[in-house]
Scaffold this motif. Structure first.
Motif, PDB file in Angstrom:
ATOM      1  N   GLN A 226     -17.790  -2.551  -3.886  1.00 33.17           N
ATOM      2  CA  GLN A 226     -18.135  -3.729  -3.090  1.00 33.17           C
ATOM      3  C   GLN A 226     -16.988  -4.658  -3.034  1.00 33.17           C
ATOM      4  N   HIS A 227     -15.949  -4.717  -4.285  1.00 36.69           N
ATOM      5  CA  HIS A 227     -14.965  -5.569  -3.979  1.00 36.69           C
ATOM      6  C   HIS A 227     -14.050  -5.018  -2.798  1.00 36.69           C
ATOM      7  N   ILE A 228     -13.883  -3.743  -2.980  1.00 37.32           N
ATOM      8  CA  ILE A 228     -12.918  -3.129  -2.027  1.00 37.32           C
ATOM      9  C   ILE A 228     -13.509  -3.532  -0.391  1.00 37.32           C
ATOM     10  N   LEU A 229     -14.764  -3.110  -0.311  1.00 39.34           N
ATOM     11  CA  LEU A 229     -15.318  -3.617   1.240  1.00 39.34           C
ATOM     12  C   LEU A 229     -15.151  -5.243   1.489  1.00 39.34           C
ATOM     13  N   ALA A 230     -15.337  -5.767   0.451  1.00 40.99           N
ATOM     14  CA  ALA A 230     -15.206  -7.318   0.651  1.00 40.99           C
ATOM     15  C   ALA A 230     -13.868  -7.869   0.865  1.00 40.99           C
ATOM     16  N   ALA A 231     -12.820  -7.186   0.355  1.00 41.14           N
ATOM     17  CA  ALA A 231     -11.561  -7.474   0.540  1.00 41.14           C
ATOM     18  C   ALA A 231     -11.256  -6.906   1.951  1.00 41.14           C
ATOM     19  N   GLY A 232     -11.795  -5.867   2.418  1.00 42.80           N
ATOM     20  CA  GLY A 232     -11.452  -5.354   3.939  1.00 42.80           C
ATOM     21  C   GLY A 232     -12.109  -6.345   4.966  1.00 42.80           C
TER      22      GLY A 232
ATOM     23  N   ALA B 104      -5.864  -4.018   2.804  1.00 39.76           N
ATOM     24  CA  ALA B 104      -6.532  -5.150   1.921  1.00 39.76           C
ATOM     25  C   ALA B 104      -7.388  -4.068   1.136  1.00 39.76           C
ATOM     26  N   MET B 105      -8.316  -3.150   1.558  1.00 39.49           N
ATOM     27  CA  MET B 105      -8.953  -2.221   0.809  1.00 39.49           C
ATOM     28  C   MET B 105      -8.298  -1.558  -0.297  1.00 39.49           C
ATOM     29  N   GLN B 106      -6.998  -0.986   0.306  1.00 37.86           N
ATOM     30  CA  GLN B 106      -6.177  -0.324  -0.316  1.00 37.86           C
ATOM     31  C   GLN B 106      -5.777  -1.042  -1.817  1.00 37.86           C
ATOM     32  N   MET B 107      -5.192  -2.214  -1.538  1.00 34.42           N
ATOM     33  CA  MET B 107      -4.701  -2.842  -2.524  1.00 34.42           C
ATOM     34  C   MET B 107      -5.956  -3.371  -3.442  1.00 34.42           C
ATOM     35  N   ALA B 108      -7.098  -3.711  -2.963  1.00 31.40           N
ATOM     36  CA  ALA B 108      -8.202  -3.924  -3.869  1.00 31.40           C
ATOM     37  C   ALA B 108      -8.568  -2.797  -4.719  1.00 31.40           C
ATOM     38  N   ALA B 109      -8.316  -1.569  -4.337  1.00 26.34           N
ATOM     39  CA  ALA B 109      -8.691  -0.421  -5.107  1.00 26.34           C
ATOM     40  C   ALA B 109      -7.463  -0.338  -6.351  1.00 26.34           C
ATOM     41  N   VAL B 110      -6.252  -0.251  -5.893  1.00 30.01           N
ATOM     42  CA  VAL B 110      -5.225  -0.409  -6.806  1.00 30.01           C
ATOM     43  C   VAL B 110      -5.350  -1.748  -7.887  1.00 30.01           C
ATOM     44  N   ALA B 111      -5.664  -2.838  -7.539  1.00 31.40           N
ATOM     45  CA  ALA B 111      -6.030  -3.848  -8.257  1.00 31.40           C
ATOM     46  C   ALA B 111      -7.033  -3.393  -9.398  1.00 31.40           C
ATOM     47  N   GLN B 112      -7.926  -2.664  -9.168  1.00 29.21           N
ATOM     48  CA  GLN B 112      -8.875  -2.306 -10.180  1.00 29.21           C
ATOM     49  C   GLN B 112      -8.685  -0.950 -10.783  1.00 29.21           C
ATOM     50  N   GLY B 113      -7.575  -0.575 -10.525  1.00 23.31           N
ATOM     51  CA  GLY B 113      -7.060   0.711 -11.337  1.00 23.31           C
ATOM     52  C   GLY B 113      -7.211   1.862 -10.687  1.00 23.31           C
ATOM     53  N   PHE B 114      -7.471   1.849  -9.514  1.00 19.73           N
ATOM     54  CA  PHE B 114      -7.610   3.153  -8.713  1.00 19.73           C
ATOM     55  C   PHE B 114      -6.429   3.339  -7.835  1.00 19.73           C
ATOM     56  N   GLY B 115      -6.360   4.507  -7.145  1.00 18.42           N
ATOM     57  CA  GLY B 115      -5.361   4.650  -6.227  1.00 18.42           C
ATOM     58  C   GLY B 115      -5.654   5.146  -4.906  1.00 18.42           C
ATOM     59  N   GLY B 116      -4.849   5.111  -3.968  1.00 20.04           N
ATOM     60  CA  GLY B 116      -5.234   5.579  -2.467  1.00 20.04           C
ATOM     61  C   GLY B 116      -4.047   5.833  -1.505  1.00 20.04           C
ATOM     62  N   ILE B 117      -4.465   6.431  -0.440  1.00 18.47           N
ATOM     63  CA  ILE B 117      -3.481   6.651   0.555  1.00 18.47           C
ATOM     64  C   ILE B 117      -4.194   6.617   2.051  1.00 18.47           C
ATOM     65  N   TRP B 118      -3.439   5.802   2.794  1.00 17.49           N
ATOM     66  CA  TRP B 118      -3.830   5.659   4.221  1.00 17.49           C
ATOM     67  C   TRP B 118      -3.475   6.929   5.156  1.00 17.49           C
ATOM     68  N   ARG B 119      -4.175   7.462   5.606  1.00 19.91           N
ATOM     69  CA  ARG B 119      -3.810   8.806   6.335  1.00 19.91           C
ATOM     70  C   ARG B 119      -4.361   8.508   7.682  1.00 19.91           C
ATOM     71  N   SER B 120      -3.706   9.324   8.713  1.00 20.23           N
ATOM     72  CA  SER B 120      -4.168   9.062  10.183  1.00 20.23           C
ATOM     73  C   SER B 120      -4.272  10.525  10.613  1.00 20.23           C
ATOM     74  N   GLY B 121      -3.108  10.849  11.449  1.00 17.83           N
ATOM     75  CA  GLY B 121      -3.131  12.222  11.929  1.00 17.83           C
ATOM     76  C   GLY B 121      -3.996  12.336  13.332  1.00 17.83           C
ATOM     77  N   SER B 122      -4.036  13.432  13.832  1.00 18.46           N
ATOM     78  CA  SER B 122      -4.304  13.726  15.496  1.00 18.46           C
ATOM     79  C   SER B 122      -6.061  13.615  15.192  1.00 18.46           C
ATOM     80  N   TRP B 123      -6.558  13.601  14.265  1.00 20.35           N
ATOM     81  CA  TRP B 123      -8.112  13.706  14.023  1.00 20.35           C
ATOM     82  C   TRP B 123      -8.547  12.126  14.586  1.00 20.35           C
ATOM     83  N   THR B 124      -7.597  11.290  14.286  1.00 16.81           N
ATOM     84  CA  THR B 124      -8.078   9.912  14.893  1.00 16.81           C
ATOM     85  C   THR B 124      -8.501   9.880  16.353  1.00 16.81           C
ATOM     86  N   GLU B 125      -7.845  10.780  16.768  1.00 14.53           N
ATOM     87  CA  GLU B 125      -7.864  10.668  18.373  1.00 14.53           C
ATOM     88  C   GLU B 125      -9.104  11.734  19.045  1.00 14.53           C
ATOM     89  N   ASP B 126      -9.296  12.629  18.064  1.00 17.08           N
ATOM     90  CA  ASP B 126     -10.224  13.824  18.453  1.00 17.08           C
ATOM     91  C   ASP B 126     -11.588  13.156  18.968  1.00 17.08           C
TER      92      ASP B 126
END
Ligand SMILES: Cc1cc2nc3c(=O)[nH]c(=O)nc-3n(C[C@H](O)[C@H](O)[C@H](O)COP(=O)(O)O)c2cc1C
Length: 183
Positions: free
Chosen positions: A27-33, A117-139
């Protein structure tokens, strides 16, 4: 971890495992977003949270897109496996609308700020993450499967979980000279 430490030392983590954020953490992650800066208070974004069966469905969707796009067996297998690189994925869709004062690019940037913001909220709570994109975003098959309409843009797939490896806390200080000038 204070805010400055987080911003100066944050890093993306590609190797992620369980547990994923849950309950209040999620919920904190989504609220940060939702608190991303946003010209005109349009909230021009939608977050699709996937875990468990959602990850299975996303895997099947990417595989279908690869099959229907006739991209070959290798791409099909890669597409099918890609979502399993983390126990949770939040797809961020920019819901771009016509607006007299807020051009489309500002709405897409605002949605991008939500990813960060969501990635940072995750890190702030001890989690990790990565923002990925790629050609699927346009598919078109992927976009339709995730409920996008014609003007929507997938700005990223935010992979979240617990870092598999302990990363060093400090990151090298960046050289600013080529990136900053004072006017
Ligand atoms: C819009 C956007 C799309 C990205 N897409 C990918 C991607 O598809 N695959 C990938 O490995 N990294 C991608 N990245 C980069 C990673 O999120 C990450 O920033 C990079 O691995 C550098 O690591 P760092 O954030 O620790 O500096 C993307 C970043 C942004 C901002």
């Amino acid at each position: 971890m204070n805010a400055l430490e987080l911003l100066l030392n944050r890093r993306s983590i590609a190797r992620l495992t369980t547990p994923a954020p849950e309950g209040n953490e999620l919920q904190h992650i989504l609220a940060a977003g939702m608190r991303a800066p946003d010209h005109g208070a349009l909230r021009p974004w939608h977050f699709v949270v996937m875990q468990g069966e959602g990850i299975d469905k996303f895997s099947a969707l990417l595989e279908k897109a690869a099959i229907e796009g006739e991209l070959g067996k290798e791409v099909e297998a890669k597409a099918k496996n890609a979502p399993y690189r983390a126990p949770m994925i939040i797809t961020v869709i920019a819901k771009v609308v016509e607006h007299a004062k807020v051009p489309a690019w500002e709405q897409v940037v605002a949605a991008g700020c939500a990813v960060h913001a969501m990635q940072m909220a995750a890190v702030a709570q001890g989690f990790g993450g990565i923002w990925r994109s790629g050609s699927w975003t346009e598919d078109p098959i992927v976009k339709a499967g995730l409920g996008c309409n014609e003007n929507d843009k997938i700005v990223g797939f935010l992979y979240l979980g617990t870092p598999e490896l302990k990363a060093p806390v400090k990151v090298a200080t960046p050289d600013l000279t080529q990136f900053v000038s004072y006017f």
